[in-house]
Design a protein around this motif. Structure first.
Motif, mmCIF file in Angstrom:
data_model
loop_
_atom_site.group_PDB
_atom_site.id
_atom_site.type_symbol
_atom_site.label_atom_id
_atom_site.label_comp_id
_atom_site.label_asym_id
_atom_site.label_seq_id
_atom_site.Cartn_x
_atom_site.Cartn_y
_atom_site.Cartn_z
ATOM 1 N N ASN A 104 -8.790 0.281 3.798
ATOM 2 C CA ASN A 104 -7.415 0.085 3.353
ATOM 3 C C ASN A 104 -6.493 0.262 4.541
ATOM 4 O OD1 ASN A 104 -8.193 0.014 0.532
ATOM 5 N ND2 ASN A 104 -8.548 2.190 0.784
ATOM 6 N N GLY A 157 -2.620 4.459 0.503
ATOM 7 C CA GLY A 157 -3.919 3.782 0.494
ATOM 8 C C GLY A 157 -4.251 3.099 -0.817
ATOM 9 N N LYS A 158 -3.279 3.046 -1.735
ATOM 10 C CA LYS A 158 -3.532 2.400 -3.040
ATOM 11 C C LYS A 158 -2.638 1.169 -3.208
ATOM 12 C CE LYS A 158 -5.373 6.096 -5.838
ATOM 13 N NZ LYS A 158 -5.356 7.245 -4.926
ATOM 14 N N PRO A 159 -3.156 0.128 -3.880
ATOM 15 C CA PRO A 159 -2.330 -1.066 -4.106
ATOM 16 C C PRO A 159 -1.323 -0.833 -5.238
ATOM 17 C CG PRO A 159 -4.540 -1.384 -5.044
ATOM 18 C CD PRO A 159 -4.535 -0.020 -4.404
ATOM 19 N N ALA A 217 -0.389 -5.375 3.942
ATOM 20 C CA ALA A 217 -1.438 -4.395 3.621
ATOM 21 C C ALA A 217 -2.724 -5.163 3.378
ATOM 22 C CB ALA A 217 -1.058 -3.593 2.371
ATOM 23 N N PHE A 271 -6.723 -4.496 1.552
ATOM 24 C CA PHE A 271 -7.660 -3.616 0.845
ATOM 25 C C PHE A 271 -9.003 -4.324 0.740
ATOM 26 C CE2 PHE A 271 -3.396 -3.025 -0.765
ATOM 27 C CZ PHE A 271 -3.222 -1.657 -0.746
ATOM 28 N N SER A 331 0.838 -1.191 0.000
ATOM 29 C CA SER A 331 0.000 0.000 0.000
ATOM 30 C C SER A 331 0.875 1.244 0.000
ATOM 31 C CB SER A 331 -0.883 0.005 1.258
ATOM 32 O OG SER A 331 -1.614 1.210 1.331
#
Ligand SMILES: [Zn+2]
Length: 220
Positions: A219, A174-176, A210, A212, A171
Protein backbone atom coordinates in the motif's frame (compact mmCIF):
# COMPACT_ATOMS: atom_id res chain seq x y z
CA UNK A 1 6.08 -0.77 -12.37
CA UNK A 2 4.55 -3.99 -13.61
CA UNK A 3 1.25 -4.95 -11.96
CA UNK A 4 0.63 -7.83 -14.37
CA UNK A 5 2.45 -8.45 -17.69
CA UNK A 6 -0.32 -6.41 -19.36
CA UNK A 7 -0.96 -3.74 -16.74
CA UNK A 8 1.66 -1.24 -15.63
CA UNK A 9 1.74 1.67 -13.27
CA UNK A 10 3.69 4.75 -14.40
CA UNK A 11 4.63 7.49 -11.98
CA UNK A 12 4.80 7.80 -8.28
CA UNK A 13 2.11 9.63 -6.35
CA UNK A 14 0.80 11.09 -9.62
CA UNK A 15 -0.06 7.74 -11.17
CA UNK A 16 -0.95 6.73 -14.69
CA UNK A 17 -1.77 3.18 -15.79
CA UNK A 18 -0.80 1.51 -19.04
CA UNK A 19 -2.81 -1.41 -20.44
CA UNK A 20 -1.18 -3.59 -23.10
CA UNK A 21 -3.60 -5.50 -25.32
CA UNK A 22 -1.52 -7.23 -28.00
CA UNK A 23 0.15 -4.26 -29.72
CA UNK A 24 -2.44 -1.69 -28.65
CA UNK A 25 -1.72 0.52 -25.67
CA UNK A 26 -4.36 2.24 -23.55
CA UNK A 27 -3.39 4.86 -21.01
CA UNK A 28 -5.57 5.62 -18.00
CA UNK A 29 -4.97 9.28 -17.08
CA UNK A 30 -1.88 11.25 -18.11
CA UNK A 31 -0.68 13.07 -15.03
CA UNK A 32 0.23 16.74 -15.34
CA UNK A 33 1.53 18.31 -18.54
CA UNK A 34 5.09 17.76 -17.25
CA UNK A 35 4.47 13.98 -17.15
CA UNK A 36 4.46 13.62 -20.94
CA UNK A 37 8.12 12.57 -21.22
CA UNK A 38 8.03 10.06 -18.38
CA UNK A 39 5.01 8.36 -19.98
CA UNK A 40 6.53 8.25 -23.47
CA UNK A 41 9.88 7.05 -22.05
CA UNK A 42 8.09 4.26 -20.17
CA UNK A 43 6.30 3.21 -23.37
CA UNK A 44 9.63 3.15 -25.27
CA UNK A 45 11.33 1.20 -22.47
CA UNK A 46 8.74 -1.55 -22.97
CA UNK A 47 9.65 -1.67 -26.68
CA UNK A 48 6.65 0.26 -27.99
CA UNK A 49 6.37 3.46 -30.01
CA UNK A 50 4.25 6.47 -29.00
CA UNK A 51 2.00 5.66 -31.97
CA UNK A 52 1.14 2.34 -30.30
CA UNK A 53 -0.91 4.37 -27.78
CA UNK A 54 -4.41 4.06 -29.26
CA UNK A 55 -6.47 5.80 -26.59
CA UNK A 56 -6.34 7.69 -23.32
CA UNK A 57 -9.12 7.07 -20.79
CA UNK A 58 -9.53 10.05 -18.47
CA UNK A 59 -11.12 9.50 -15.06
CA UNK A 60 -11.82 13.20 -14.51
CA UNK A 61 -10.81 16.66 -15.59
CA UNK A 62 -8.27 17.63 -12.94
CA UNK A 63 -4.92 18.92 -14.24
CA UNK A 64 -3.01 16.05 -12.68
CA UNK A 65 -5.13 13.54 -14.61
CA UNK A 66 -5.30 15.00 -18.12
CA UNK A 67 -2.59 17.71 -18.17
CA UNK A 68 -0.41 15.77 -20.67
CA UNK A 69 -3.31 14.54 -22.83
CA UNK A 70 -2.88 17.15 -25.57
CA UNK A 71 0.87 16.50 -25.95
CA UNK A 72 0.49 12.71 -25.85
CA UNK A 73 -2.28 12.90 -28.42
CA UNK A 74 0.03 14.98 -30.63
CA UNK A 75 2.81 12.38 -30.28
CA UNK A 76 0.59 9.33 -30.75
CA UNK A 77 -2.51 10.46 -32.70
CA UNK A 78 -4.53 8.54 -30.10
CA UNK A 79 -8.18 9.02 -29.18
CA UNK A 80 -9.28 10.53 -25.88
CA UNK A 81 -12.26 9.01 -24.08
CA UNK A 82 -14.04 10.46 -21.04
CA UNK A 83 -17.51 10.90 -19.62
CA UNK A 84 -19.61 13.65 -21.24
CA UNK A 85 -19.54 15.89 -18.15
CA UNK A 86 -15.75 15.71 -17.84
CA UNK A 87 -15.34 16.11 -21.62
CA UNK A 88 -17.02 19.52 -21.44
CA UNK A 89 -14.28 20.67 -19.03
CA UNK A 90 -11.40 18.88 -20.80
CA UNK A 91 -12.33 20.53 -24.08
CA UNK A 92 -12.10 23.93 -22.38
CA UNK A 93 -9.01 23.17 -20.25
CA UNK A 94 -10.84 23.85 -16.99
CA UNK A 95 -12.01 21.99 -13.87
CA UNK A 96 -15.46 20.34 -13.98
CA UNK A 97 -16.47 21.67 -10.55
CA UNK A 98 -15.77 24.65 -8.39
CA UNK A 99 -12.90 24.00 -5.98
CA UNK A 100 -13.50 25.64 -2.65
CA UNK A 101 -10.15 25.11 -0.94
CA UNK A 102 -9.69 26.92 2.34
CA UNK A 103 -6.77 28.17 4.43
CA UNK A 104 -3.33 26.73 3.61
CA UNK A 105 -4.68 24.58 0.77
CA UNK A 106 -6.18 27.67 -0.86
CA UNK A 107 -2.90 29.55 -0.54
CA UNK A 108 -0.97 26.60 -1.95
CA UNK A 109 -3.37 26.29 -4.88
CA UNK A 110 -2.98 29.98 -5.67
CA UNK A 111 0.81 29.59 -5.79
CA UNK A 112 1.13 26.30 -7.66
CA UNK A 113 -1.83 26.54 -10.00
CA UNK A 114 -0.25 28.89 -12.56
CA UNK A 115 3.03 26.91 -12.47
CA UNK A 116 2.08 23.25 -12.61
CA UNK A 117 -1.69 23.01 -12.89
CA UNK A 118 -1.66 23.65 -16.61
CA UNK A 119 -4.32 21.73 -18.52
CA UNK A 120 -4.19 22.41 -22.22
CA UNK A 121 -7.66 21.92 -23.68
CA UNK A 122 -7.97 18.91 -25.96
CA UNK A 123 -10.89 17.48 -27.95
CA UNK A 124 -12.49 14.31 -26.58
CA UNK A 125 -13.13 11.64 -29.22
CA UNK A 126 -15.71 9.54 -27.42
CA UNK A 127 -17.98 9.81 -24.40
CA UNK A 128 -18.03 6.70 -22.23
CA UNK A 129 -20.97 5.82 -20.00
CA UNK A 130 -21.69 3.88 -16.82
CA UNK A 131 -21.89 0.13 -17.36
CA UNK A 132 -20.21 0.19 -20.75
CA UNK A 133 -17.71 -2.63 -21.35
CA UNK A 134 -14.74 -1.30 -23.28
CA UNK A 135 -13.03 -3.80 -25.63
CA UNK A 136 -9.73 -3.72 -23.78
CA UNK A 137 -8.01 -6.74 -22.18
CA UNK A 138 -11.09 -8.94 -22.20
CA UNK A 139 -13.50 -6.16 -21.17
CA UNK A 140 -12.90 -3.10 -19.08
CA UNK A 141 -16.01 -1.93 -17.23
CA UNK A 142 -16.84 1.78 -16.94
CA UNK A 143 -18.23 2.71 -13.51
CA UNK A 144 -19.74 6.13 -12.87
CA UNK A 145 -18.21 7.37 -9.62
CA UNK A 146 -19.46 10.95 -9.18
CA UNK A 147 -18.54 12.98 -6.13
CA UNK A 148 -14.93 14.15 -6.37
CA UNK A 149 -16.04 15.59 -9.70
CA UNK A 150 -19.55 15.29 -11.18
CA UNK A 151 -18.57 13.10 -14.14
CA UNK A 152 -15.77 11.08 -12.52
CA UNK A 153 -15.50 7.51 -13.85
CA UNK A 154 -13.52 4.49 -12.67
CA UNK A 155 -12.60 1.31 -14.54
CA UNK A 156 -12.73 -2.31 -13.43
CA UNK A 157 -10.99 -5.26 -15.03
CA UNK A 158 -12.80 -8.37 -13.74
CA UNK A 159 -10.34 -10.86 -15.27
CA UNK A 160 -7.59 -9.69 -12.88
CA UNK A 161 -9.84 -7.93 -10.33
CA UNK A 162 -7.98 -4.67 -10.88
CA UNK A 163 -9.76 -1.41 -10.17
CA UNK A 164 -8.60 1.93 -11.57
CA UNK A 165 -10.23 4.44 -9.27
CA UNK A 166 -8.79 7.85 -10.22
CA UNK A 167 -9.47 10.14 -7.29
CA UNK A 168 -12.60 8.28 -6.14
CA UNK A 169 -10.41 6.47 -3.61
CA UNK A 170 -7.39 7.61 -1.62
CA UNK A 171 -5.27 6.10 1.14
CA UNK A 172 -5.73 6.97 4.78
CA UNK A 173 -3.60 4.98 7.21
CA UNK A 174 -2.88 2.46 4.44
CA UNK A 175 -6.58 1.80 3.84
CA UNK A 176 -8.67 2.67 0.76
CA UNK A 177 -11.27 5.32 1.57
CA UNK A 178 -13.39 7.85 -0.32
CA UNK A 179 -11.85 11.18 -1.29
CA UNK A 180 -14.03 13.64 0.59
CA UNK A 181 -11.58 16.50 1.16
CA UNK A 182 -12.02 20.13 0.11
CA UNK A 183 -11.15 19.36 -3.53
CA UNK A 184 -14.24 17.13 -3.72
CA UNK A 185 -17.39 18.67 -5.16
CA UNK A 186 -19.92 16.42 -3.40
CA UNK A 187 -18.48 14.45 -0.43
CA UNK A 188 -21.71 12.49 0.20
CA UNK A 189 -21.85 11.31 -3.39
CA UNK A 190 -18.10 10.57 -3.24
CA UNK A 191 -18.58 8.32 -0.20
CA UNK A 192 -21.33 6.37 -1.99
CA UNK A 193 -19.14 6.00 -5.08
CA UNK A 194 -16.22 4.64 -3.04
CA UNK A 195 -18.55 2.13 -1.34
CA UNK A 196 -19.75 1.01 -4.77
CA UNK A 197 -16.15 0.48 -5.93
CA UNK A 198 -14.98 -1.37 -2.82
CA UNK A 199 -17.95 -3.75 -3.18
CA UNK A 200 -16.17 -5.18 -6.24
CA UNK A 201 -13.64 -6.55 -3.73
CA UNK A 202 -10.67 -5.77 -6.00
CA UNK A 203 -7.26 -7.40 -5.55
CA UNK A 204 -5.49 -4.28 -6.84
CA UNK A 205 -6.66 -0.66 -6.62
CA UNK A 206 -4.75 1.79 -8.77
CA UNK A 207 -5.69 5.32 -7.72
CA UNK A 208 -4.41 8.66 -8.93
CA UNK A 209 -2.41 9.20 -5.76
CA UNK A 210 -2.42 5.84 -3.99
CA UNK A 211 -1.86 2.20 -4.86
CA UNK A 212 -3.07 -0.93 -3.13
CA UNK A 213 -1.95 -4.44 -4.02
CA UNK A 214 -3.73 -6.85 -1.71
CA UNK A 215 -2.01 -9.79 -3.49
CA UNK A 216 1.35 -8.57 -2.12
CA UNK A 217 0.16 -6.44 0.76
CA UNK A 218 1.63 -3.30 -0.82
CA UNK A 219 0.00 0.00 0.00
CA UNK A 220 1.45 3.37 -0.95
ZN1 LIG B 1 -8.85 14.97 -8.78
Amino acid sequence: MQITPFVHRIGNFVNQYLLIDNKELTLIDTGMHVNKNSILNYVKKLGFQPTDIKRILITHSDSDHYGAAKDIKAASHCEIWSSRIEAEAIEKGVFSRKITTKGVAKLLMAIIEPVIMVSPAVPVSRNIVDGEILPILGGLQVIATPGHTPGHVSFYMPTERILFAGDAIKSVGGKPVATTDSTTGDPIQAAASADKLLAFNPLVIGCGHAFFDFRKKIND
